[in-house]
Design an enzyme around this catalytic site. Structure first.
Site, short mmCIF file in Angstrom:
data_model
loop_
_atom_site.label_atom_id
_atom_site.label_comp_id
_atom_site.label_asym_id
_atom_site.label_seq_id
_atom_site.Cartn_x
_atom_site.Cartn_y
_atom_site.Cartn_z
N ASN A 223 0.86 -1.17 0.00
CA ASN A 223 0.00 0.00 0.00
C ASN A 223 0.90 1.23 0.00
O ASN A 223 2.13 1.12 -0.02
CB ASN A 223 -0.97 -0.01 1.19
CG ASN A 223 -0.26 -0.07 2.53
OD1 ASN A 223 0.87 0.44 2.69
ND2 ASN A 223 -0.90 -0.68 3.52
N LEU A 224 0.32 2.42 0.02
CA LEU A 224 1.13 3.63 -0.10
C LEU A 224 2.10 3.80 1.06
O LEU A 224 3.26 4.18 0.86
CB LEU A 224 0.20 4.86 -0.19
CG LEU A 224 -0.57 5.01 -1.49
CD1 LEU A 224 -1.59 6.14 -1.37
CD2 LEU A 224 0.36 5.28 -2.67
N ALA A 225 1.65 3.51 2.28
CA ALA A 225 2.53 3.65 3.44
C ALA A 225 3.71 2.70 3.34
O ALA A 225 4.86 3.06 3.64
CB ALA A 225 1.75 3.42 4.73
N GLU A 226 3.45 1.47 2.93
CA GLU A 226 4.53 0.49 2.78
C GLU A 226 5.50 0.88 1.67
O GLU A 226 6.72 0.69 1.80
CB GLU A 226 3.92 -0.89 2.51
CG GLU A 226 3.16 -1.46 3.70
CD GLU A 226 2.16 -2.54 3.33
OE1 GLU A 226 1.60 -3.16 4.26
OE2 GLU A 226 1.92 -2.76 2.12
N ASP A 294 -6.03 -8.07 3.00
CA ASP A 294 -6.05 -9.53 2.81
C ASP A 294 -7.03 -9.90 1.70
O ASP A 294 -6.79 -10.83 0.93
CB ASP A 294 -6.45 -10.23 4.11
CG ASP A 294 -5.45 -9.99 5.24
OD1 ASP A 294 -4.25 -9.89 4.94
OD2 ASP A 294 -5.88 -9.90 6.39
#
Length: 522
Positions: A223-226, A294
């Protein structure tokens, strides 16, 4: 079996282009393969405590929650496995849990969901448990009990043995990394190597800061944070170029296709070489994002395993995510829910809020909303000249349900009921005005004198009419009540009437025919 990004994926840009492109990838039915998908990663037990809060504790400024019920669900890699099964696929899970009662409870949840598994028991490391306390749709506290240390050498050995035994019979491998210790460097490297030897695609859901550990995987889904943590770059959700830049760094370093989930901005696929694909979101009203990641990895992986193109798998993952966030808690998404949404969009019916739709489309949406656990309300009328009484009725109706369908009398129907000179506005104009109001989700025109047939088709959970009707006299009340729904009368706004508005708008007669009085301001 497609083992990489599709060479023919076009570059998309702009919201309108994305909406069109999203629909074009949904022409094939959702028909998942029966061959198993292997899921390896960090599993956990999700515990939900539901209750009510009516007072603040006298001991401290905290709410006092009265417990009503509890629910157990699979979390992490186990939730991905459960979603693959609920989406119509077959899943086998390899994970490590504690040698404790919580590990047994997780095994019970997996068995009930039809998941086969190898759960390696680790005496020195407890099962991860995440307990969420919720009042209605809102979480008020989450309590985590976990040990994120790396798996012991013995646990690592048993995990690898289980993977080696299962990987030859699987269609695809999902590495669900929650950074809780199951996916050690050795487990990652060996699993990816075994999969590449057998031509089996590997899809990674990453949590590590260093994505180089996933080198050789077919797809990595941050995701964007990751993505920001892995690259050190700022990646605004709606900045396509920033996403391409950061994901391109990961793709070049890992040789993987990078699938970036961007919340309300949709998702993007950035391959090591070739064009990028940006796809708009299909999220519904958001109740809870728990486990949505998930669901995305499960639907995308199952789509790839079922010989869908990468773009098709993205589209199905998009649909599944939209369904998941519309449900409370760690919710399963069902195969028929995905197919119902796919069918609706594939027919070209991109239905926006307040849209004028056919009865058939309204019925299909009503079925989708029912599967999502959303309540559907219905009210009806001519709504010829909109006035405060109408607005009040619609607000009251919408307050009692999640989605409101408005049945609108056709022009022919209004003429039969109200006489010559009515309606003042055409059905198309009335539908446009009503659909622009915030309480209204859909408008359906019916040609009969009453909406009885339409109500029988929709069977709404809530039927609302003005308080000038008795419940026993409301058309369709028997249908709704028989199905277990509610019939409610809305309070009226005094003095409001379309008939009065029409009468007031007529020209005032004067003593001299053809002449009007003229008043000149002094």
């Amino acid at each position: 079996m497609k083992n990489g990004a599709d060479a023919a994926i076009p570059t998309e840009s702009g919201a309108a282009d994305r909406a069109a492109s999203f629909r074009q990838y949904l022409t094939r039915r959702w028909a998942p393969t029966a061959e198993p998908v292997l899921i390896v990663g960090d599993s956990m037990l999700d515990l939900y405590v539901f209750g009510t809060v009516e007072r603040i504790s006298p001991e401290a400024p905290v709410p006092v929650m009265r417990q009503q019920e509890t629910r157990e669900a699979a979390g992490g890699a186990a939730n991905a496995a459960v979603n693959i099964a609920s989406l119509g696929g077959s899943a086998h899970l390899v994970s490590c849990v504690g040698a404790d009662a919580d590990g047994e409870r997780l095994a019970t949840v997996l068995t009930a969901a039809g998941i086969t598994f190898d759960l390696v028991r680790s005496p020195g490391k407890p099962t991860t448990v995440k307990t969420r306390f919720a009042v209605g749709q809102h979480q008020i506290l989450r309590l985590d009990r976990e040990d994120a240390s790396m798996a012991t050498p013995d646990c690592e050995r048993q995990v690898l043995a289980a993977i080696e035994q299962r990987i030859g019979n699987c269609r695809l491998v999902v590495l669900s990394d929650y950074d809780k210790g199951v996916l050690t460097d050795r487990v990652l490297q060996q699993t990816i190597a075994w999969a590449r030897e057998r031509g089996v695609p590997v899809v990674v859901d990453p949590k590590r800061r260093d994505f180089s550990a996933y080198r050789g995987a077919t797809y990595i889904k941050p995701n964007l944070a990751e993505l920001e943590r892995a690259t050190g770059l700022s990646v605004p959700s709606r900045d396509d170029r920033a996403v391409e830049r950061a994901a391109g760094i990961v793709a070049a370093a890992t040789t993987a296709n990078v699938l970036v989930t961007r919340s309300e901005a949709g998702m993007s696929l950035v391959p090591p070489e070739g064009p990028v694909l940006h796809m708009s979101t299909h999220a519904q009203q958001v109740f809870d994002v728990t486990g949505a990641g998930d669901t995305v990895i499960a639907a995308f992986a199952l789509g790839i395993a079922s010989d869908h193109s990468t773009a098709e798998a993205m589209a199905f993952a998009n649909l599944a995510a939209g369904i998941a966030v519309s449900k409370p808690g760690t919710a399963m998404v069902l195969a028929d829910e995905v197919e119902a949404e796919r069918s609706l969009l594939a027919d070209g019916e991109m239905v926006s809020r307040g849209a004028l739709v056919s009865a058939e489309t309204a019925m299909r949406l009503r079925r989708i909303w029912k599967r999502q656990g959303l309540s559907v309300g219905f009210t009806n009328g001519c709504f010829d000249l909109l006035h405060p009484g109408h607005v009040s009725l619609l607000r009251q109706a919408a307050s009692g349900c999640d989605r409101l369908i408005l049945g609108l009398n056709s022009d022919a129907s209004v003429r039969r009921l109200k006489g010559d000179g009515r309606p003042v506005q055409t059905e198309a104009n009335r539908a446009a005005v009503l659909g622009a109001l915030e309480p209204v989700n859909l408008v359906v025109i019916f040609d009969e004198d009453t909406p009885a047939a339409l109500i029988e088709q929709l069977v709404p959970d809530l039927l609302v009419k003005g308080a000038d009707y008795r419940i026993e006299d409301i058309v369709g009340a028997d249908t709704v009540l028989k199905a277990g729904g509610r019939v409610v009368t809305a309070e009226l706004v005094p003095g409001q009437s379309t008939t009065k508005l029409v009468a007031a708008s007529r020209p005032v007669k004067t003593d001299a025919p053809g002449k009007a009085d003229v008043k000149v301001n002094a």
